[in-house]
Design an enzyme around this catalytic site. Structure first.
Site, PDB file in Angstrom:
ATOM      1  N   GLY A   1      -1.887 -10.578  -4.676  1.00 12.21           N
ATOM      2  CA  GLY A   1      -3.091  -9.982  -4.665  1.00 12.21           C
ATOM      3  C   GLY A   1      -3.073  -8.524  -4.142  1.00 12.21           C
ATOM      4  O   GLY A   1      -3.886  -7.557  -4.486  1.00 12.21           O
ATOM      5  N   ARG A  33       0.935  -1.187   0.161  1.00 15.56           N
ATOM      6  CA  ARG A  33       0.049   0.065   0.092  1.00 15.56           C
ATOM      7  C   ARG A  33       0.818   1.367   0.121  1.00 15.56           C
ATOM      8  O   ARG A  33       0.818   2.174  -0.675  1.00 15.56           O
ATOM      9  CB  ARG A  33      -1.108   0.034   1.254  1.00 15.56           C
ATOM     10  CG  ARG A  33      -2.042  -0.886   1.177  1.00 15.56           C
ATOM     11  CD  ARG A  33      -2.740  -1.063   2.881  1.00 15.56           C
ATOM     12  NE  ARG A  33      -4.162  -1.633   2.717  1.00 15.56           N
ATOM     13  CZ  ARG A  33      -4.074  -3.065   2.772  1.00 15.56           C
ATOM     14  NH1 ARG A  33      -2.990  -3.890   2.648  1.00 15.56           N
ATOM     15  NH2 ARG A  33      -5.095  -3.658   2.765  1.00 15.56           N
ATOM     16  N   GLN A  57      -9.694  -6.525  -0.219  1.00 12.32           N
ATOM     17  CA  GLN A  57      -8.941  -5.840  -0.968  1.00 12.32           C
ATOM     18  C   GLN A  57      -9.508  -5.151  -2.281  1.00 12.32           C
ATOM     19  O   GLN A  57      -9.163  -4.104  -2.679  1.00 12.32           O
ATOM     20  CB  GLN A  57      -7.820  -6.911  -1.906  1.00 12.32           C
ATOM     21  CG  GLN A  57      -6.609  -7.065  -0.523  1.00 12.32           C
ATOM     22  CD  GLN A  57      -5.549  -8.202  -1.288  1.00 12.32           C
ATOM     23  OE1 GLN A  57      -5.763  -8.522  -2.475  1.00 12.32           O
ATOM     24  NE2 GLN A  57      -4.870  -8.863  -0.491  1.00 12.32           N
ATOM     25  N   ASP A  88      -5.839 -14.499   8.115  1.00 15.35           N
ATOM     26  CA  ASP A  88      -4.273 -15.045   7.766  1.00 15.35           C
ATOM     27  C   ASP A  88      -3.894 -15.679   9.027  1.00 15.35           C
ATOM     28  O   ASP A  88      -3.408 -16.835   9.124  1.00 15.35           O
ATOM     29  CB  ASP A  88      -3.520 -13.819   7.145  1.00 15.35           C
ATOM     30  CG  ASP A  88      -3.887 -13.469   5.905  1.00 15.35           C
ATOM     31  OD1 ASP A  88      -4.703 -14.347   5.184  1.00 15.35           O
ATOM     32  OD2 ASP A  88      -3.264 -12.447   5.295  1.00 15.35           O
ATOM     33  N   ARG A 102      -7.614 -22.557   0.970  1.00 14.24           N
ATOM     34  CA  ARG A 102      -6.833 -22.845   2.172  1.00 14.24           C
ATOM     35  C   ARG A 102      -7.717 -23.734   3.213  1.00 14.24           C
ATOM     36  O   ARG A 102      -6.897 -24.476   4.075  1.00 14.24           O
ATOM     37  CB  ARG A 102      -6.508 -21.565   3.143  1.00 14.24           C
ATOM     38  CG  ARG A 102      -5.234 -20.796   2.513  1.00 14.24           C
ATOM     39  CD  ARG A 102      -5.099 -19.709   2.775  1.00 14.24           C
ATOM     40  NE  ARG A 102      -3.793 -19.036   2.779  1.00 14.24           N
ATOM     41  CZ  ARG A 102      -3.259 -17.783   2.778  1.00 14.24           C
ATOM     42  NH1 ARG A 102      -4.093 -16.956   3.518  1.00 14.24           N
ATOM     43  NH2 ARG A 102      -2.032 -17.382   2.537  1.00 14.24           N
TER      44      ARG A 102
END
Length: 427
Positions: free
Chosen positions: A96, A27, A171, A313, A344
């Site tokens: 991503g 970012r 995102q 995450d 995942r």
């Protein structure tokens, strides 16, 4: 395929200086490129995802210099939207954090740019972002499969009323928020569905503020962004340590400490993944918070049943820590695990079963009951850095573990296994 066998670890103790956060690094790089003035970023993460962003900025004519260890970057801001001279194709790997924000930012003005990536990137949905950008006037074409990269971007985003689905990836909203201030008109972004990974939106808003742009956040349901603004360089900016990366070392301490201290994040960190430490505390570990560190000391771990939507995450680390907890652990509201570097939920369930756990894999949850004794297994990592790092924790038992393709950690933490070895004492 390359593999790494970790022998049983009797105890972990020590201090880890965390590499920079991936979320913050990419970012900050994009905002610095869009800003007026020169920005010096320190503690920048050096990893595959960040290199993909830097390579893209090079392709877009942004000039920067990197220190020899690639953790300090001086960027000359473009003072507005990025433009390519003529047609351009940018390859973004499986990043991503580069693909989504660039897909939006490069819709400002008139460009003709193709964004593409690895085969897995072409399986990661981007349709909700494209739909939103089109509502704002952007001209975007899918070059292969509808709703997935690669994309052809031909500018045209001017702002206006935009709806975005928040249920798959935060995102998409991050990309819109970072782009909207540079659009000629005001933008009103309305969120459809439940917004996942909300703390990641706070990272975005925090960074935008650092670069001189504030927006109106109406309870995360609607965001009002004034058009015609510009980002201003803060001069220098220190990238926080990566809180997701901290999770492996804190969990290791909870299981086999000693005490492990991670530095570069602390009680005031902007990253939601620091809340991972609260989960370990709830399971029975002892956590100590400082301004610039978090430490964890071993405790008797008990199973938990929790909604993990806010820390998807870091929640993966709880799935392997559950192998060392008493009882059955349930992690809920984690559908977005399925659209990450790999599916995942499927990957985690498959590999946990190999080491002997009893696992129930739901559409958006996972339930894990540990075995009496862990089995030795070869763990497939699915080209997913977090799978490799999570399953390293199996070595904290009296059973070795083999990690296939260990170098996949290069996505966020190239020297992870060296750092783990540094605090480990062999059984």
């Amino acid at each position: 395929m390359e593999s790494l066998t970790l022998q049983p670890i009797a105890r972990v103790d020590g201090t880890i200086n965390l590499p920079g956060s991936k979320s913050v690094s990419n970012r900050a790089l994009l905002l610095a490129a869009l800003a007026h003035g020169k920005t010096v970023l320190t503690n920048l993460l050096d990893s595959d995802d960040v290199r993909h962003m830097l390579n893209a900025l090079t392709g877009l004519g942004v000039s920067y210099t990197l220190s020899a260890d690639r953790t300090r970057c001086e960027i000359i801001g473009n003072g507005g939207p990025l433009h390519a001279e003529g047609a351009l194709e940018l390859f973004l790997g499986n990043a991503g954090t580069a693909m989504r924000p660039l897909a939006a930012a490069l819709c400002l003005g008139s460009n003709d740019i193709v964004l593409t990536g690895e085969p897995r990137m072409k399986e990661r949905p981007i349709g909700h972002l494209v739909d939103a950008l089109r509502l704002g006037g952007a001209k975007i074409t899918y070059l292969e499969q509808e709703n997935y990269p690669p994309l052809r971007l031909q500018g045209g985003f001017t702002g206006g009323n935009v709806d975005v689905d928040g249920s798959v990836s935060s995102q998409f909203l991050t990309a819109l928020l970072m782009t909207a201030p540079l659009a000629p008109e005001d933008t009103v972004i309305r969120i459809k569905g439940d917004l996942v990974s909300k703390p990641y939106i706070d990272i975005t808003l925090n960074l935008m503020k650092t670069f001189g742009v504030e927006i109106e956040n109406q309870h995360y349901q609607q965001f009002v962004v004034k058009g015609g603004q510009s980002y201003q360089s803060p001069g220098t900016y220190l990238v926080e340590g990566d809180a997701s990366s901290a999770s492996y070392f804190l969990a290791a301490a909870a299981i086999k400490g000693g005490t492990v201290k991670v530095t570069g994040i602390g009680r005031n960190s902007m990253q939601g993944d620091i809340r991972f430490a609260d989960v370990l505390e709830k399971m029975g570990a002892t956590i100590c918070w400082g301004d610039d560190y978090i430490s964890c000391t071993r405790g008797e771990l008990n199973a938990i049943d929790m909604d993990m939507n806010h820390i998807p995450d870091a929640a993966m680390t709880i799935a392997t820590a559950a192998l060392f907890a008493k009882g059955t652990t349930t992690l809920r509201n984690i559908y977005n695990w399925r659209v990450k570097e790999t599916d995942r939920l499927f990957a985690m369930a498959t590999e946990l079963r190999k080491v002997g756990a009893e696992v129930e894999e739901g559409h958006d949850y996972i339930r894990i009951t540990p075995p009496e004794k862990l089995n030795f297994a070869e763990i497939a990592t699915y080209n997913d850095h977090r799978m490799a790092m999570c399953f390293s924790l199996v070595a904290l038992s009296d059973t070795p573990v083999t990690i296939l393709d260990p170098k996949c950690t290069a996505k966020t933490f190239p020297d992870y296994f060296e750092q783990l070895a540094r605090i480990s004492q062999a059984a």
